[in-house]
Design a protein around this motif. Structure first.
Motif, mmCIF file in Angstrom:
data_model
loop_
_atom_site.group_PDB
_atom_site.id
_atom_site.type_symbol
_atom_site.label_atom_id
_atom_site.label_comp_id
_atom_site.label_asym_id
_atom_site.label_seq_id
_atom_site.Cartn_x
_atom_site.Cartn_y
_atom_site.Cartn_z
ATOM 1 N N VAL A 250 -21.759 21.155 17.207
ATOM 2 C CA VAL A 250 -21.257 20.473 16.014
ATOM 3 C C VAL A 250 -21.171 18.990 16.344
ATOM 4 O O VAL A 250 -20.773 18.620 17.448
ATOM 5 N N HIS A 251 -21.548 18.155 15.410
ATOM 6 C CA HIS A 251 -21.390 16.719 15.590
ATOM 7 C C HIS A 251 -20.203 16.270 14.745
ATOM 8 O O HIS A 251 -20.221 16.398 13.526
ATOM 9 N N TYR A 252 -19.153 15.764 15.385
ATOM 10 C CA TYR A 252 -17.972 15.286 14.659
ATOM 11 C C TYR A 252 -18.020 13.775 14.522
ATOM 12 O O TYR A 252 -18.316 13.069 15.477
ATOM 13 N N LEU A 253 -17.708 13.304 13.316
ATOM 14 C CA LEU A 253 -17.611 11.870 13.089
ATOM 15 C C LEU A 253 -16.239 11.390 13.573
ATOM 16 O O LEU A 253 -15.345 12.205 13.803
ATOM 17 N N PRO A 254 -16.046 10.079 13.728
ATOM 18 C CA PRO A 254 -14.772 9.574 14.258
ATOM 19 C C PRO A 254 -13.574 9.942 13.380
ATOM 20 O O PRO A 254 -13.741 10.320 12.218
ATOM 21 N N THR A 255 -12.427 9.776 13.981
ATOM 22 C CA THR A 255 -11.125 10.037 13.373
ATOM 23 C C THR A 255 -11.025 11.454 12.829
ATOM 24 O O THR A 255 -11.097 11.698 11.637
ATOM 25 N N HIS A 256 -10.902 12.372 13.752
ATOM 26 C CA HIS A 256 -10.530 13.724 13.334
ATOM 27 C C HIS A 256 -9.553 14.278 14.361
ATOM 28 O O HIS A 256 -9.500 13.831 15.504
#
Lengths: 170, 182
Positions: free
Chosen positions: A61-67
């Motif tokens: 999974v590729h997570y974008l910033p601020t999670h």
């Protein structure tokens, strides 16, 4: 054995390499350190009370910033998560495990030596995200053509204009 | 017109064997004869890419019976096939193979683009990075059959359209007139 019990066993054995336990009802998971992934998987596979003889799925999974991560930490940088789904045919229990690698240098140990089938699953994850699996015996693209450009499931992926003489976008 | 032939045509009371129809004589052009033979025996290439292929198989199966139109002889090699039914999603990786298979088919050859995916990418039109947006980007298409997937009746109509197209071609005339000019 449920995820909670497995988590406490792992924590006893590996200590700080086990990062978090997320107790969501639908799909609880354990987050572990990417550096220790091979040892943890080996333990899961060989311990007589765990005996995870089947790697059901390995994906990314590729997570974008601020999670927000499971342990409450808010992450400011984008990251890759590698998700492992295990099942034990001997004990009829299952487990979801996750490990995080950085976007700049995405690499993790291969678990091919434990579950042979991981070879193709790792190739697919490599194909889609560009995550390198160290120790995989034949890490090539599996779905896209060998000379494809970019990693399709990354959020910032832009389709190439041409492949050979064929126009790719609409 | 010779007298005997006139008699054959005009005299309905001529004894058996003397009337023109009894002589097994058929007057037509070579083009029409060839086209009748070609369009009545279109041999498709056994070749399926996705769910459209299931409908194509159903079309070939007894319920819809493609053999009624002479097009049920699915060949397992491009070298014996006249018609390529591109039945399904053409990925870019597959497109390179389709080009090669098409090149291996002998002339005259025809292509039916079956379903939305083969025609223009279908549901992969916008975000399908791996899908070729229409098989006509790599090979020439004669008939487009819309649908997702098209029902067997639709494919049969596509094949009948192709047969119509085939029967309007004039290969011999063209070749002859070219030779005349040269």
């Amino acid at each position: 054995m449920d995820t909670n019990q497995i988590h406490s066993r792992l924590e006893k054995k590996f200590g700080s390499a086990i990062i978090a336990l997320e107790e969501v009802k639908a799909d609880p998971y354990i987050e572990v350190s990417a550096d220790k992934i091979f040892d943890i998987c080996k333990y899961l596979h060989e311990d007589s009370e765990l005996l995870f003889d089947s790697l059901v799925c390995l994906s990314g999974v590729h997570y974008l910033p601020t999670h927000k991560r499971a342990n409450g930490v808010v992450v400011e940088k984008p990251l890759f998560e590698i998700v492992y789904h295990f099942f034990s045919y001997s004990h009829k229990h299952k487990l979801t495990m996750k490990a995080v690698v950085s976007l700049d240098d995405p690499k993790i140990q291969s678990v091919e030596k434990i579950w042979k089938g991981a070879q193709w699953l790792e190739r697919e994850t490599y194909d889609m995200f560009g995550i390198k699996f160290i120790g995989n015996s034949d890490l090539r693209r599996i779905l896209c053509p060998d000379d494809w450009e970019g990693w399709p499931l990354k959020k910032d992926y832009v389709t190439q204009e041409m492949y050979k003489h064929m126009r790719v976008p609409m | 017109m010779p007298q005997i032939m006139k008699k054959m045509i005009d005299d309905p009371n001529a004894p058996y064997g003397e009337h023109i129809e009894d002589q097994n004589i058929l007057l037509t052009t070579l083009d029409k004869l060839l086209n009748w033979a070609r369009s009545g025996s279109v041999w498709p290439f056994t070749f399926g890419l996705a769910c459209c292929a299931i409908e194509m198989m159903a079309t070939g199966a007894p319920k819809f019976d493609l053999d009624r139109f002479g097009a049920g002889v699915f060949r397992a090699t491009p070298r014996q096939a006249d018609l390529m039914i591109v039945a399904g999603t053409v990925t870019i990786k597959m497109a390179t193979r389709i080009e090669r298979l098409f090149a291996q088919m002998p002339e005259p050859k025809y292509v039916i683009s079956m379903g939305a995916c083969a025609t223009n990418g279908g549901p992969y039109w916008q975000h399908g990075y791996h899908v070729l947006k229409g098989v006509d980007r790599v090979i020439p298409v004669d008939v487009y059959v819309p649908g997702c997937p098209p029902r067997p009746e639709a494919l049969i109509e596509g094949i009948m359209l192709l047969q119509k197209k085939m029967s309007q071609e004039r290969w011999v005339t063209q070749k002859y007139s070219k030779a005349q000019k040269a």
